[in-house]
Write a protein that holds these residues in place. Structure first.
Motif, PDB file in Angstrom:
ATOM      1  N   TYR A   1       0.811  -1.219   0.000  1.00  0.00           N
ATOM      2  CA  TYR A   1       0.000   0.000   0.000  1.00  0.00           C
ATOM      3  C   TYR A   1       0.848   1.274   0.000  1.00  0.00           C
ATOM      4  CZ  TYR A   1      -3.735  -3.270   1.033  1.00  0.00           C
ATOM      5  OH  TYR A   1      -4.631  -4.311   0.962  1.00  0.00           O
ATOM      6  N   TYR A   2       2.149   1.136  -0.260  1.00  0.00           N
ATOM      7  CA  TYR A   2       3.020   2.310  -0.375  1.00  0.00           C
ATOM      8  C   TYR A   2       2.963   2.884  -1.790  1.00  0.00           C
ATOM      9  CZ  TYR A   2       5.556   1.406   4.043  1.00  0.00           C
ATOM     10  OH  TYR A   2       5.906   1.236   5.359  1.00  0.00           O
ATOM     11  N   SER A   3       3.032   4.191  -1.892  1.00  0.00           N
ATOM     12  CA  SER A   3       3.291   4.802  -3.197  1.00  0.00           C
ATOM     13  C   SER A   3       4.787   4.696  -3.443  1.00  0.00           C
ATOM     14  CB  SER A   3       2.868   6.279  -3.194  1.00  0.00           C
ATOM     15  OG  SER A   3       3.705   7.042  -2.333  1.00  0.00           O
TER      16      SER A   3
ATOM     17  N   ASP B   1       6.494   6.842  -1.013  1.00  0.00           N
ATOM     18  CA  ASP B   1       6.521   6.281   0.338  1.00  0.00           C
ATOM     19  C   ASP B   1       7.663   5.279   0.498  1.00  0.00           C
ATOM     20  OD1 ASP B   1       4.309   7.714   1.198  1.00  0.00           O
ATOM     21  OD2 ASP B   1       2.892   6.148   0.610  1.00  0.00           O
TER      22      ASP B   1
ATOM     23  N   SER C   1      -4.528   5.985  -6.165  1.00  0.00           N
ATOM     24  CA  SER C   1      -3.092   5.708  -6.067  1.00  0.00           C
ATOM     25  C   SER C   1      -2.254   6.977  -6.087  1.00  0.00           C
ATOM     26  CB  SER C   1      -2.648   4.807  -7.221  1.00  0.00           C
ATOM     27  OG  SER C   1      -2.701   5.503  -8.453  1.00  0.00           O
TER      28      SER C   1
ATOM     29  N   THR D   1      -6.889  12.036  -3.303  1.00  0.00           N
ATOM     30  CA  THR D   1      -6.115  10.802  -3.389  1.00  0.00           C
ATOM     31  C   THR D   1      -5.949  10.173  -2.016  1.00  0.00           C
ATOM     32  OG1 THR D   1      -4.003   9.864  -4.153  1.00  0.00           O
ATOM     33  CG2 THR D   1      -3.923  12.036  -3.132  1.00  0.00           C
ATOM     34  N   TYR D   2      -5.523   8.931  -1.995  1.00  0.00           N
ATOM     35  CA  TYR D   2      -5.261   8.268  -0.714  1.00  0.00           C
ATOM     36  C   TYR D   2      -3.884   8.641  -0.179  1.00  0.00           C
ATOM     37  CZ  TYR D   2      -4.514   4.647   2.776  1.00  0.00           C
ATOM     38  OH  TYR D   2      -4.255   4.004   3.956  1.00  0.00           O
ATOM     39  N   TYR D   3      -2.932   8.822  -1.085  1.00  0.00           N
ATOM     40  CA  TYR D   3      -1.539   8.988  -0.688  1.00  0.00           C
ATOM     41  C   TYR D   3      -1.134  10.455  -0.597  1.00  0.00           C
ATOM     42  CZ  TYR D   3      -1.135   4.003  -1.561  1.00  0.00           C
ATOM     43  OH  TYR D   3      -1.311   2.640  -1.514  1.00  0.00           O
TER      44      TYR D   3
ATOM     45  N   SER E   1       2.619  11.440  -3.233  1.00  0.00           N
ATOM     46  CA  SER E   1       2.491  10.727  -4.508  1.00  0.00           C
ATOM     47  C   SER E   1       2.625  11.755  -5.626  1.00  0.00           C
ATOM     48  CB  SER E   1       1.142  10.003  -4.585  1.00  0.00           C
ATOM     49  OG  SER E   1       0.068  10.905  -4.421  1.00  0.00           O
TER      50      SER E   1
ATOM     51  N   LYS F   1      -7.675   2.505   1.139  1.00  0.00           N
ATOM     52  CA  LYS F   1      -6.557   2.083   0.299  1.00  0.00           C
ATOM     53  C   LYS F   1      -6.909   0.806  -0.447  1.00  0.00           C
ATOM     54  CE  LYS F   1      -4.393  -0.378   4.158  1.00  0.00           C
ATOM     55  NZ  LYS F   1      -3.257  -0.413   5.093  1.00  0.00           N
TER      56      LYS F   1
END
Length: 288
Positions: free
Chosen positions: A43-45, A48, A194, A218-220, A223, A238
């Protein structure tokens, strides 16, 4: 180099171990993080992972190619497939009893958690800033592809009902052409769970070059899409590459859209109420 149990059982873990001696020191740092935290890395960009490994994003991309993968998204897909196989084996050994109930509860909890996560990430000052920016906008464009494109269409519908001039562009070519026509009085809201959707980001770059203001949902937090944005709203839910289009992530996006739309309506209460009535009357003959 540490190797957790999950990584050691996976095909990707074995692949990384086989390439490890031939990697540069920087690439080995990336490999070690992946082997130690594979479930988190899923779940990392790319940003990240680079931060956790204390290397540059180019090193992460080079690492992916070194182990025979085309890029970061294919790398995450490989992780998702491996973890899915491992989890499937675990589930296979469990009793079949109460499965329907646990399935319903699991989906419900995921959806609720996505809303709660979005609330926890919410920055009121940012929300207020976005609403003020939208109030001044000549036009509001929603850019998204895939599932985020569906959210963009829903957002357009919501904003039109409240009388705000908006459009949703979900075709990458049309996005680019639309972006080229925008100016300083226009606002583009880019939707990407993403934060790495190339088509959307390419179009946002064009819009920004032409002076338009960019808002990212966005979630991140870290990013590619957030680097372009003037303001960022973070959503929960996520998803891994195998969960693309997940209900939880989509509902989190829609929750953010609802916050923006309702915030605008509150700021212009009388206008919004009159436009809601007008738009409702415009389609009243289309309903039996």
């Amino acid at each position: 180099m540490m190797e957790v149990q999950t990584a050691s059982k996976s095909r990707l873990g074995g692949l990384i171990n086989s390439y490890y001696p031939s990697l540069t020191k920087s690439e080995q740092k990336v490999a070690s993080v992946v082997l130690e935290q594979m479930e988190k890395v899923l779940y990392y960009s790319v940003t990240d992972l680079a931060d956790v490994a204390e290397v540059g994003e180019t090193t992460v991309l080079r690492f992916c190619r070194k182990i025979g993968l085309k890029g970061y998204q294919e790398f995450k897909l490989a992780i998702a497939k491996d973890l899915s196989s491992i989890n499937h084996e675990k589930e296979h050994n469990k009793s079949e009893e109460n499965k329907p109930a646990s399935l319903v509860a699991s989906i419900a909890n995921n959806t609720k958690n996505a809303i709660d996560e979005t609330m926890n990430k919410l920055n009121q000052e940012t929300l207020d800033g976005i609403i003020e920016l939208l109030l001044k906008a000549k036009s509001i464009q929603f850019f998204g592809v895939g599932t985020s494109g569906l959210t963009a269409l829903d957002a357009k519908n919501r904003f039109l009902r409240f009388g705000f001039r908006s459009d949703a562009v979900i075709d990458p070519h049309l996005q680019s052409m639309t972006a080229a026509t925008l100016g300083q009085e226009d606002v583009v809201i880019g939707l990407s769970v993403s934060g790495s959707t190339k088509d959307t980001i390419d179009s946002l770059k064009i819009a920004k070059e032409n002076g338009a203001k960019i808002i990212a949902i966005t979630y991140y937090a870290r990013s590619p899409i957030t680097k372009l944005a003037d303001l960022v709203m973070l959503s929960g839910g996520k998803e891994s590459p195998l969960e693309g289009g997940s209900l939880a992530a989509k509902i989190a996006q829609l929750f953010v859209i609802d916050l923006l739309c309702t915030g605008l309506a509150v700021k212009q209460k009388e206008y919004s109420l009159s436009m809601k009535e007008k738009t409702a009357r415009a389609v009243i003959e289309k309903i039996y």
